[in-house]
Write a protein that holds these residues in place. Structure first.
Motif, PDB file in Angstrom:
ATOM      1  N   LEU A 205       0.822  -1.210   0.000  1.00  0.00           N
ATOM      2  CA  LEU A 205       0.000   0.000   0.000  1.00  0.00           C
ATOM      3  C   LEU A 205       0.856   1.260   0.000  1.00  0.00           C
ATOM      4  O   LEU A 205       0.461   2.280  -0.586  1.00  0.00           O
ATOM      5  CB  LEU A 205      -0.929   0.005   1.216  1.00  0.00           C
ATOM      6  CG  LEU A 205      -2.030  -1.053   1.219  1.00  0.00           C
ATOM      7  CD1 LEU A 205      -2.796  -1.017   2.533  1.00  0.00           C
ATOM      8  CD2 LEU A 205      -2.985  -0.829   0.050  1.00  0.00           C
ATOM      9  N   LEU A 206       2.026   1.208   0.636  1.00  0.00           N
ATOM     10  CA  LEU A 206       2.887   2.385   0.653  1.00  0.00           C
ATOM     11  C   LEU A 206       3.325   2.791  -0.752  1.00  0.00           C
ATOM     12  O   LEU A 206       3.564   3.972  -1.022  1.00  0.00           O
ATOM     13  CB  LEU A 206       4.125   2.108   1.518  1.00  0.00           C
ATOM     14  CG  LEU A 206       3.897   2.110   3.032  1.00  0.00           C
ATOM     15  CD1 LEU A 206       5.157   1.666   3.748  1.00  0.00           C
ATOM     16  CD2 LEU A 206       3.478   3.492   3.512  1.00  0.00           C
ATOM     17  N   LEU A 207       3.428   1.805  -1.637  1.00  0.00           N
ATOM     18  CA  LEU A 207       3.837   2.115  -3.008  1.00  0.00           C
ATOM     19  C   LEU A 207       2.777   2.908  -3.754  1.00  0.00           C
ATOM     20  O   LEU A 207       3.071   3.498  -4.802  1.00  0.00           O
ATOM     21  CB  LEU A 207       4.141   0.812  -3.757  1.00  0.00           C
ATOM     22  CG  LEU A 207       5.310  -0.026  -3.195  1.00  0.00           C
ATOM     23  CD1 LEU A 207       5.466  -1.309  -3.992  1.00  0.00           C
ATOM     24  CD2 LEU A 207       6.595   0.781  -3.215  1.00  0.00           C
ATOM     25  N   ARG A 208       1.551   2.899  -3.242  1.00  0.00           N
ATOM     26  CA  ARG A 208       0.481   3.671  -3.884  1.00  0.00           C
ATOM     27  C   ARG A 208       0.496   5.140  -3.471  1.00  0.00           C
ATOM     28  O   ARG A 208      -0.180   5.959  -4.088  1.00  0.00           O
ATOM     29  CB  ARG A 208      -0.891   3.069  -3.539  1.00  0.00           C
ATOM     30  CG  ARG A 208      -1.114   1.658  -4.100  1.00  0.00           C
ATOM     31  CD  ARG A 208      -2.419   1.091  -3.573  1.00  0.00           C
ATOM     32  NE  ARG A 208      -2.730  -0.191  -4.170  1.00  0.00           N
ATOM     33  CZ  ARG A 208      -3.561  -0.362  -5.197  1.00  0.00           C
ATOM     34  NH1 ARG A 208      -4.164   0.689  -5.724  1.00  0.00           N
ATOM     35  NH2 ARG A 208      -3.792  -1.559  -5.691  1.00  0.00           N
ATOM     36  N   LEU A 209       1.236   5.464  -2.417  1.00  0.00           N
ATOM     37  CA  LEU A 209       1.295   6.844  -1.944  1.00  0.00           C
ATOM     38  C   LEU A 209       2.290   7.652  -2.771  1.00  0.00           C
ATOM     39  O   LEU A 209       3.247   7.099  -3.321  1.00  0.00           O
ATOM     40  CB  LEU A 209       1.702   6.878  -0.472  1.00  0.00           C
ATOM     41  CG  LEU A 209       0.715   6.287   0.527  1.00  0.00           C
ATOM     42  CD1 LEU A 209       1.334   6.265   1.917  1.00  0.00           C
ATOM     43  CD2 LEU A 209      -0.581   7.074   0.536  1.00  0.00           C
ATOM     44  N   PRO A 210       2.107   8.967  -2.831  1.00  0.00           N
ATOM     45  CA  PRO A 210       3.085   9.814  -3.518  1.00  0.00           C
ATOM     46  C   PRO A 210       4.451   9.746  -2.829  1.00  0.00           C
ATOM     47  O   PRO A 210       4.557   9.353  -1.664  1.00  0.00           O
ATOM     48  CB  PRO A 210       2.471  11.219  -3.409  1.00  0.00           C
ATOM     49  CG  PRO A 210       1.020  10.987  -3.167  1.00  0.00           C
ATOM     50  CD  PRO A 210       0.924   9.726  -2.395  1.00  0.00           C
ATOM     51  N   VAL A 211       5.466  10.155  -3.553  1.00  0.00           N
ATOM     52  CA  VAL A 211       6.839  10.061  -3.032  1.00  0.00           C
ATOM     53  C   VAL A 211       6.996  10.864  -1.755  1.00  0.00           C
ATOM     54  O   VAL A 211       7.630  10.420  -0.791  1.00  0.00           O
ATOM     55  CB  VAL A 211       7.842  10.535  -4.108  1.00  0.00           C
ATOM     56  CG1 VAL A 211       9.258  10.546  -3.546  1.00  0.00           C
ATOM     57  CG2 VAL A 211       7.755   9.643  -5.334  1.00  0.00           C
ATOM     58  N   ARG A 212       6.422  12.069  -1.717  1.00  0.00           N
ATOM     59  CA  ARG A 212       6.600  12.908  -0.537  1.00  0.00           C
ATOM     60  C   ARG A 212       5.964  12.287   0.692  1.00  0.00           C
ATOM     61  O   ARG A 212       6.536  12.294   1.789  1.00  0.00           O
ATOM     62  CB  ARG A 212       6.008  14.304  -0.783  1.00  0.00           C
ATOM     63  CG  ARG A 212       6.284  15.259   0.369  1.00  0.00           C
ATOM     64  CD  ARG A 212       5.864  16.664   0.053  1.00  0.00           C
ATOM     65  NE  ARG A 212       4.429  16.763  -0.196  1.00  0.00           N
ATOM     66  CZ  ARG A 212       3.770  17.906  -0.342  1.00  0.00           C
ATOM     67  NH1 ARG A 212       4.428  19.043  -0.273  1.00  0.00           N
ATOM     68  NH2 ARG A 212       2.470  17.918  -0.575  1.00  0.00           N
ATOM     69  N   GLU A 213       4.768  11.717   0.551  1.00  0.00           N
ATOM     70  CA  GLU A 213       4.104  11.077   1.686  1.00  0.00           C
ATOM     71  C   GLU A 213       4.904   9.852   2.156  1.00  0.00           C
ATOM     72  O   GLU A 213       5.045   9.613   3.366  1.00  0.00           O
ATOM     73  CB  GLU A 213       2.681  10.671   1.312  1.00  0.00           C
ATOM     74  CG  GLU A 213       1.653  11.778   1.424  1.00  0.00           C
ATOM     75  CD  GLU A 213       1.791  12.818   0.316  1.00  0.00           C
ATOM     76  OE1 GLU A 213       2.642  12.640  -0.567  1.00  0.00           O
ATOM     77  OE2 GLU A 213       1.031  13.812   0.335  1.00  0.00           O
ATOM     78  N   ARG A 214       5.412   9.078   1.199  1.00  0.00           N
ATOM     79  CA  ARG A 214       6.226   7.921   1.588  1.00  0.00           C
ATOM     80  C   ARG A 214       7.474   8.368   2.338  1.00  0.00           C
ATOM     81  O   ARG A 214       7.893   7.742   3.320  1.00  0.00           O
ATOM     82  CB  ARG A 214       6.623   7.113   0.350  1.00  0.00           C
ATOM     83  CG  ARG A 214       5.484   6.389  -0.324  1.00  0.00           C
ATOM     84  CD  ARG A 214       5.981   5.189  -1.101  1.00  0.00           C
ATOM     85  NE  ARG A 214       6.984   5.549  -2.088  1.00  0.00           N
ATOM     86  CZ  ARG A 214       6.714   5.866  -3.350  1.00  0.00           C
ATOM     87  NH1 ARG A 214       5.455   5.869  -3.779  1.00  0.00           N
ATOM     88  NH2 ARG A 214       7.676   6.159  -4.196  1.00  0.00           N
ATOM     89  N   ARG A 215       8.075   9.454   1.872  1.00  0.00           N
ATOM     90  CA  ARG A 215       9.278   9.947   2.535  1.00  0.00           C
ATOM     91  C   ARG A 215       8.968  10.419   3.947  1.00  0.00           C
ATOM     92  O   ARG A 215       9.730  10.145   4.888  1.00  0.00           O
ATOM     93  CB  ARG A 215       9.878  11.081   1.715  1.00  0.00           C
ATOM     94  CG  ARG A 215      11.191  11.620   2.277  1.00  0.00           C
ATOM     95  CD  ARG A 215      11.712  12.764   1.446  1.00  0.00           C
ATOM     96  NE  ARG A 215      12.924  13.321   2.009  1.00  0.00           N
ATOM     97  CZ  ARG A 215      13.513  14.423   1.558  1.00  0.00           C
ATOM     98  NH1 ARG A 215      12.991  15.091   0.526  1.00  0.00           N
ATOM     99  NH2 ARG A 215      14.623  14.861   2.132  1.00  0.00           N
ATOM    100  N   MET A 216       7.848  11.100   4.114  1.00  0.00           N
ATOM    101  CA  MET A 216       7.464  11.563   5.456  1.00  0.00           C
ATOM    102  C   MET A 216       7.242  10.386   6.400  1.00  0.00           C
ATOM    103  O   MET A 216       7.688  10.398   7.554  1.00  0.00           O
ATOM    104  CB  MET A 216       6.207  12.414   5.378  1.00  0.00           C
ATOM    105  CG  MET A 216       6.423  13.824   4.875  1.00  0.00           C
ATOM    106  SD  MET A 216       4.911  14.776   5.042  1.00  0.00           S
ATOM    107  CE  MET A 216       5.461  16.358   4.410  1.00  0.00           C
TER     108      MET A 216
END
Length: 374
Positions: A205-216
């Protein structure tokens, strides 16, 4: 039976003499006669083998088994004895002791332990019995090491390895009848194992998030960074970080409980509303209405829109920036507004910022735009 009619080997109490007589008589005897002589010598030596076996009693093996092993060693000593090489008694002691030690090493250990440790464990145990008798107390590790002639570390290793001689069964009852087994009291349920499925699901599911949200999320929950530290590194406000983390976690929770993951509004930039800018001019008043968050990703669009509006306005006009629908402005957004104020001043255009929410108004006030706030 009269004493003079007894077998010479049976009448002799000196084992060395009996063995020497056996060797001399067996030299010229037939195979059958040699077998009879061998049995006679073995019967004479049986008490001696029994005494050797009793030296090792109390170590977890029954005396009957030890006596059988000692008798086997006695027969090997008889078969291999050579009178020219010395005393039979000394040779029998070495052979029987070796056979008993080999039995302990190969047949009685519940857990495989190296031979060196097994032999040392037996020596340490025997030394402990002797010293306990001499000192009338349990010997220390240093005293055992001096007695055996090894280091204290080797003694401790031998004592720890002795537990592998007769390990306790995990199926043994822990108490009385009807109680749990000993193995039931060892270990706890592995919560990490139960969470394997959840971890794999979250990873996808994390792969579905935008890069910035994943980084946060990575900085917050894997890097153990505070929201203030994340905001400083990304160049946005702490409140903005808090809002984005909350939104991401809410989406992950919903996705974990759903058969079909809900659509993430930021997954497709073309579909997400993001920040919108509407420009309206009435007479000499140019109104720029902003909708959505003004952050590092959207500040450049706002800067471009404001500069374009200023370039189309005539000197003496008024530029009204309506922030009623803006919940958040970060450092990049403040920079865009300051740039618009500077550009408008150079073009002799009055700039007014209206509708700012309390949090946004405080940010703009301390950033040099207090005079433009209405």
């Amino acid at each position: 039976m009269p004493a003079q009619e007894q077998s010479p080997a049976r009448a002799l109490e000196d084992l060395d003499a009996a063995a020497a007589e056996y060797a001399s008589r067996a030299e010229c005897a037939t195979a059958a006669e040699r077998a009879v002589l061998r049995n006679e010598l073995a019967r004479v030596c049986l008490p001696f083998a029994g005494r050797m076996a009793r030296r090792y009693r109390g170590r977890g093996e029954s005396l009957e088994d030890l006596e059988q092993v000692a008798r086997l060693g006695l027969l090997k000593a008889i078969d291999r004895y050579d009178p020219e090489r010395g005393s039979f008694t000394a040779y029998a002691v070495i052979t029987i002791s070796g056979e008993i030690k080999r039995h302990f090493r190969d047949r009685t250990w519940g857990v495989h332990v190296p031979r060196r440790i097994q032999d040392l464990s037996l020596e340490v145990g025997h030394a402990a019995m002797l010293l306990t008798t001499e000192l009338s107390r349990a010997p220390t590790t240093a005293e055992l090491a001096a007695q055996v002639g090894v280091s204290e570390a080797a003694v401790r290793e031998a004592q720890e390895s002795a537990a592998g001689y007769s390990p306790s069964s995990l199926n043994a009852p822990a108490g009385g009848e009807g109680t749990a087994e000993f193995g039931d009291l060892i270990g706890d349920p592995d919560s990490d194992l139960e969470m394997v499925d959840d971890r794999l699901t979250v990873a996808k599911l994390l792969l579905r998030l935008p890069v910035r949200e994943r980084r946060m999320l990575a900085m917050r929950f894997y890097g153990n960074r505070t929201q203030a530290e994340i905001a400083a590194e990304l160049g946005i406000s702490q409140m903005h970080v808090s809002r984005m983390l909350s939104r991401s976690l809410a989406w992950l929770r919903e996705a974990m409980l759903s058969d079909v993951p809900p659509r993430w509004e930021g997954a497709n930039p073309a579909e997400m509303p993001g920040m919108r800018v509407a420009v309206e001019q009435v007479g000499t008043v140019l109104t720029v209405r902003v909708h959505g968050e003004v952050d590092r990703d959207t500040a450049e669009r706002l800067r471009t829109s404001l500069r374009y509006g200023i370039s189309t306005a005539a000197p003496g006009a008024r530029l009204v920036i309506d922030l009623t629908a803006v919940p958040l402005v970060d450092a990049a957004g403040v920079s865009a507004l300051l740039d618009a104020a500077t550009t408008a001043a150079d073009a002799e255009i009055d700039v007014v910022v209206t509708g700012a929410q309390p949090y946004v108004a405080r940010i703009l006030g301390v950033s040099g735009l207090r005079a433009q706030l209405r």
